[in-house]
Design a protein around this motif. Structure first.
Motif, PDB file in Angstrom:
ATOM      1  N   PRO A   1      24.376  18.498  44.933  1.00 49.17           N
ATOM      2  CA  PRO A   1      23.975  19.752  44.280  1.00 49.17           C
ATOM      3  C   PRO A   1      23.864  20.960  45.197  1.00 49.17           C
ATOM      4  CG  PRO A   1      22.746  17.935  43.347  1.00 49.17           C
ATOM      5  CD  PRO A   1      23.546  17.361  44.477  1.00 49.17           C
ATOM      6  N   LYS A   2      23.221  20.846  46.365  1.00 49.63           N
ATOM      7  CA  LYS A   2      23.073  22.009  47.236  1.00 49.63           C
ATOM      8  C   LYS A   2      24.424  22.521  47.714  1.00 49.63           C
ATOM      9  CE  LYS A   2      18.372  21.279  48.965  1.00 49.63           C
ATOM     10  NZ  LYS A   2      17.521  21.060  50.161  1.00 49.63           N
ATOM     11  N   MET A   3      25.314  21.599  48.071  1.00 53.56           N
ATOM     12  CA  MET A   3      26.641  22.016  48.518  1.00 53.56           C
ATOM     13  C   MET A   3      27.464  22.587  47.366  1.00 53.56           C
ATOM     14  SD  MET A   3      27.362  21.807  51.750  1.00 53.56           S
ATOM     15  CE  MET A   3      29.147  21.617  51.785  1.00 53.56           C
ATOM     16  N   LEU A   4      27.269  22.055  46.174  1.00 51.92           N
ATOM     17  CA  LEU A   4      27.990  22.606  45.027  1.00 51.92           C
ATOM     18  C   LEU A   4      27.519  24.024  44.718  1.00 51.92           C
ATOM     19  CD1 LEU A   4      28.111  19.432  42.768  1.00 51.92           C
ATOM     20  CD2 LEU A   4      30.051  20.507  43.929  1.00 51.92           C
ATOM     21  N   ARG A   5      26.218  24.278  44.854  1.00 54.27           N
ATOM     22  CA  ARG A   5      25.731  25.651  44.638  1.00 54.27           C
ATOM     23  C   ARG A   5      26.271  26.586  45.710  1.00 54.27           C
ATOM     24  NH1 ARG A   5      21.125  22.799  42.891  1.00 54.27           N
ATOM     25  NH2 ARG A   5      20.089  22.932  44.927  1.00 54.27           N
ATOM     26  N   LEU A   6      26.328  26.109  46.950  1.00 57.73           N
ATOM     27  CA  LEU A   6      26.923  26.917  48.014  1.00 57.73           C
ATOM     28  C   LEU A   6      28.385  27.229  47.683  1.00 57.73           C
ATOM     29  CD1 LEU A   6      26.577  26.347  51.839  1.00 57.73           C
ATOM     30  CD2 LEU A   6      28.841  26.563  50.821  1.00 57.73           C
ATOM     31  N   THR A   7      29.107  26.220  47.205  1.00 64.07           N
ATOM     32  CA  THR A   7      30.512  26.409  46.831  1.00 64.07           C
ATOM     33  C   THR A   7      30.638  27.446  45.723  1.00 64.07           C
ATOM     34  OG1 THR A   7      30.986  24.110  47.445  1.00 64.07           O
ATOM     35  CG2 THR A   7      32.580  25.212  46.015  1.00 64.07           C
ATOM     36  N   ALA A   8      29.765  27.357  44.737  1.00 62.60           N
ATOM     37  CA  ALA A   8      29.810  28.321  43.635  1.00 62.60           C
ATOM     38  C   ALA A   8      29.566  29.745  44.127  1.00 62.60           C
ATOM     39  CB  ALA A   8      28.772  27.938  42.573  1.00 62.60           C
ATOM     40  N   ARG A   9      28.718  29.899  45.139  1.00 64.31           N
ATOM     41  CA  ARG A   9      28.433  31.244  45.673  1.00 64.31           C
ATOM     42  C   ARG A   9      29.577  31.795  46.507  1.00 64.31           C
ATOM     43  NH1 ARG A   9      23.403  28.935  46.840  1.00 64.31           N
ATOM     44  NH2 ARG A   9      23.958  28.755  49.057  1.00 64.31           N
TER      45      ARG A   9
ATOM     46  N   ALA B   1      20.467  17.127  56.918  1.00 63.37           N
ATOM     47  CA  ALA B   1      21.482  17.663  56.012  1.00 63.37           C
ATOM     48  C   ALA B   1      21.111  19.017  55.411  1.00 63.37           C
ATOM     49  CB  ALA B   1      21.773  16.646  54.914  1.00 63.37           C
ATOM     50  N   PRO B   2      19.870  19.247  54.954  1.00 66.82           N
ATOM     51  CA  PRO B   2      19.566  20.572  54.391  1.00 66.82           C
ATOM     52  C   PRO B   2      19.769  21.704  55.398  1.00 66.82           C
ATOM     53  CG  PRO B   2      17.879  18.996  53.757  1.00 66.82           C
ATOM     54  CD  PRO B   2      18.730  18.314  54.794  1.00 66.82           C
ATOM     55  N   VAL B   3      19.483  21.437  56.678  1.00 66.05           N
ATOM     56  CA  VAL B   3      19.698  22.458  57.703  1.00 66.05           C
ATOM     57  C   VAL B   3      21.189  22.697  57.908  1.00 66.05           C
ATOM     58  CG1 VAL B   3      19.342  23.055  60.137  1.00 66.05           C
ATOM     59  CG2 VAL B   3      17.511  21.950  58.834  1.00 66.05           C
ATOM     60  N   ARG B   4      21.973  21.637  57.909  1.00 71.54           N
ATOM     61  CA  ARG B   4      23.426  21.808  58.074  1.00 71.54           C
ATOM     62  C   ARG B   4      24.016  22.605  56.919  1.00 71.54           C
ATOM     63  NH1 ARG B   4      23.148  16.322  58.851  1.00 71.54           N
ATOM     64  NH2 ARG B   4      24.817  15.859  57.351  1.00 71.54           N
ATOM     65  N   VAL B   5      23.461  22.425  55.725  1.00 70.36           N
ATOM     66  CA  VAL B   5      23.927  23.218  54.580  1.00 70.36           C
ATOM     67  C   VAL B   5      23.549  24.689  54.772  1.00 70.36           C
ATOM     68  CG1 VAL B   5      23.697  23.579  52.095  1.00 70.36           C
ATOM     69  CG2 VAL B   5      23.860  21.253  53.004  1.00 70.36           C
ATOM     70  N   GLU B   6      22.334  24.966  55.241  1.00 68.64           N
ATOM     71  CA  GLU B   6      21.944  26.345  55.537  1.00 68.64           C
ATOM     72  C   GLU B   6      22.878  26.950  56.589  1.00 68.64           C
ATOM     73  OE1 GLU B   6      17.934  26.343  56.893  1.00 68.64           O
ATOM     74  OE2 GLU B   6      17.070  25.821  54.945  1.00 68.64           O
ATOM     75  N   GLN B   7      23.202  26.190  57.615  1.00 65.28           N
ATOM     76  CA  GLN B   7      24.086  26.693  58.667  1.00 65.28           C
ATOM     77  C   GLN B   7      25.470  27.003  58.109  1.00 65.28           C
ATOM     78  OE1 GLN B   7      23.659  23.386  61.392  1.00 65.28           O
ATOM     79  NE2 GLN B   7      22.115  24.459  62.620  1.00 65.28           N
ATOM     80  N   LEU B   8      25.972  26.151  57.214  1.00 70.91           N
ATOM     81  CA  LEU B   8      27.273  26.416  56.609  1.00 70.91           C
ATOM     82  C   LEU B   8      27.234  27.692  55.781  1.00 70.91           C
ATOM     83  CD1 LEU B   8      30.182  25.672  55.955  1.00 70.91           C
ATOM     84  CD2 LEU B   8      29.318  24.157  54.137  1.00 70.91           C
ATOM     85  N   ASP B   9      26.153  27.894  55.046  1.00 68.71           N
ATOM     86  CA  ASP B   9      26.005  29.117  54.253  1.00 68.71           C
ATOM     87  C   ASP B   9      26.092  30.342  55.156  1.00 68.71           C
ATOM     88  OD1 ASP B   9      24.628  31.352  52.836  1.00 68.71           O
ATOM     89  OD2 ASP B   9      24.343  29.837  51.291  1.00 68.71           O
ATOM     90  N   GLU B  10      25.369  30.324  56.264  1.00 70.66           N
ATOM     91  CA  GLU B  10      25.405  31.464  57.189  1.00 70.66           C
ATOM     92  C   GLU B  10      26.771  31.599  57.849  1.00 70.66           C
ATOM     93  OE1 GLU B  10      22.183  31.485  59.970  1.00 70.66           O
ATOM     94  OE2 GLU B  10      20.652  31.283  58.410  1.00 70.66           O
ATOM     95  N   THR B  11      27.408  30.474  58.152  1.00 75.62           N
ATOM     96  CA  THR B  11      28.747  30.528  58.741  1.00 75.62           C
ATOM     97  C   THR B  11      29.711  31.275  57.827  1.00 75.62           C
ATOM     98  OG1 THR B  11      28.507  28.515  60.059  1.00 75.62           O
ATOM     99  CG2 THR B  11      30.734  29.107  59.377  1.00 75.62           C
TER     100      THR B  11
END
Length: 309
Positions: A180-188, A126-136
């Motif tokens: 939390p990690k996805m919520l921070r990504l959403t906030a960014r 999951a942490p890698v998938r979140v990183e990939q979404l951020d880059e996407t």
């Protein structure tokens, strides 16, 4: 209070095989019913659930958007793993151009492991998938806004990439996020924040975490639109609503939460979310292709919100 808007979530996965011949006709009837009342129509993004009928979501969305020009269209959660980020940016820009600006890009990190392996995709942690979404999202935004985009990430890269015609207006980007990690990504990155099938008690905790995430990145949380997606079974009596809901859980559970009941009960169940800032509900239709739920949402529930209840 902000104006409350509704979207209809079109069925696309785990479909009734016995209704293949009438599926498009059934879906057209539903979209015709909500046109002029609901703001939008939505679809989820899956590839496989055992041997169930599952539609490829981008194809289905584009097809229905062409047939129903009064509505906005989007994915409640488009799995970032299934499409190269630059290609996704191009697909979204093309649909925005052809639809006259009626597309909303909803994204998520993916979760259904079965379909990843079945279709030949790696299923990283999951942490890698979140990183990939951020880059996407970084790549999508770059292609949408720059003449030539170069992004060199850990997982994805584009070099001197063009996306013409660039979308005008730029589609809102919605992210489905719970943790939390996805919520921070959403906030960014996100314009809209979506949660699905979540009860009010759990959602209140998520709102607090989302506000902390916005504070961490220096963003006003009021600039992130709050949306909710999930099931709705609405009927003249509670017993009839339970029948339409079938094996879906009732509204008594805070997890796997759906709106179930009479129009007044559905309004009461929605109220805590509105109090927490939700002004957009994406609702699937309990009992589809029976349209009782949609008929009551159109004739009673949405007008009540427009009157301020």
């Amino acid at each position: 209070m902000n104006r409350i808007q509704f979207g209809f979530t079109m069925p696309a996965d785990q479909l009734d095989k016995t209704r293949r011949a009438t599926f498009v006709e059934d879906l057209d009837r539903a979209l015709e019913l909500v046109s002029g009342h609901f703001d939008s129509a939505w679809i989820i993004d899956h590839l496989q659930f055992d041997d169930a009928d599952v539609l490829e979501s981008f194809t289905a969305l584009a097809f229905m958007a062409a047939r129903h020009p009064q509505l906005m269209f989007g994915h409640t959660v488009l799995c970032q793993s299934f499409r190269n980020p630059a290609l996704l940016a191009k697909m979204a820009a093309t649909l925005q151009f052809l639809s006259g600006g009626r597309f909303i890009l909803g994204l998520g990190a993916g979760w259904h492991e079965e379909e990843y392996w079945a279709y030949g995709y790696d299923f990283p942690p999951a942490p890698v998938r979140v990183e990939q979404l951020d880059e996407t999202i970084q790549i999508v935004k770059a292609l949408w806004t720059e003449e030539r985009a170069t992004v060199r990430g850990r997982h994805f890269q584009v070099e001197d990439a063009a996306c013409q015609p660039r979308p005008d207006p730029r589609p809102p980007i919605m992210v489905g996020a719970f943790k939390p990690k996805m919520l921070r990504l959403t906030a960014r990155h996100a314009d809209w924040w979506n949660v699905s099938s979540t009860g009010a008690k759990t959602y209140r905790r998520m709102v607090q975490e989302m506000e902390r995430a916005c504070a961490d990145v220096g963003r006003d949380p009021a600039t992130v639109r709050r949306t909710w997606s999930g099931g709705c079974a609405c009927a003249p009596t509670h017993a009839q609503a339970l029948r339409l809901a079938g094996d879906r859980r009732s509204a008594d559970s805070d997890e796997d939460f759906d709106f179930v009941g009479t129009p007044q009960q559905v309004l009461d169940q929605m109220q805590p979310f509105v109090d927490l800032g939700v002004d957009y509900f994406m609702l699937d239709c309990g009992g589809f292709p029976e349209l009782t739920t949609l008929e009551l949402l159109v004739s009673e529930v949405l007008p009540a919100w427009n009157r301020g209840r």
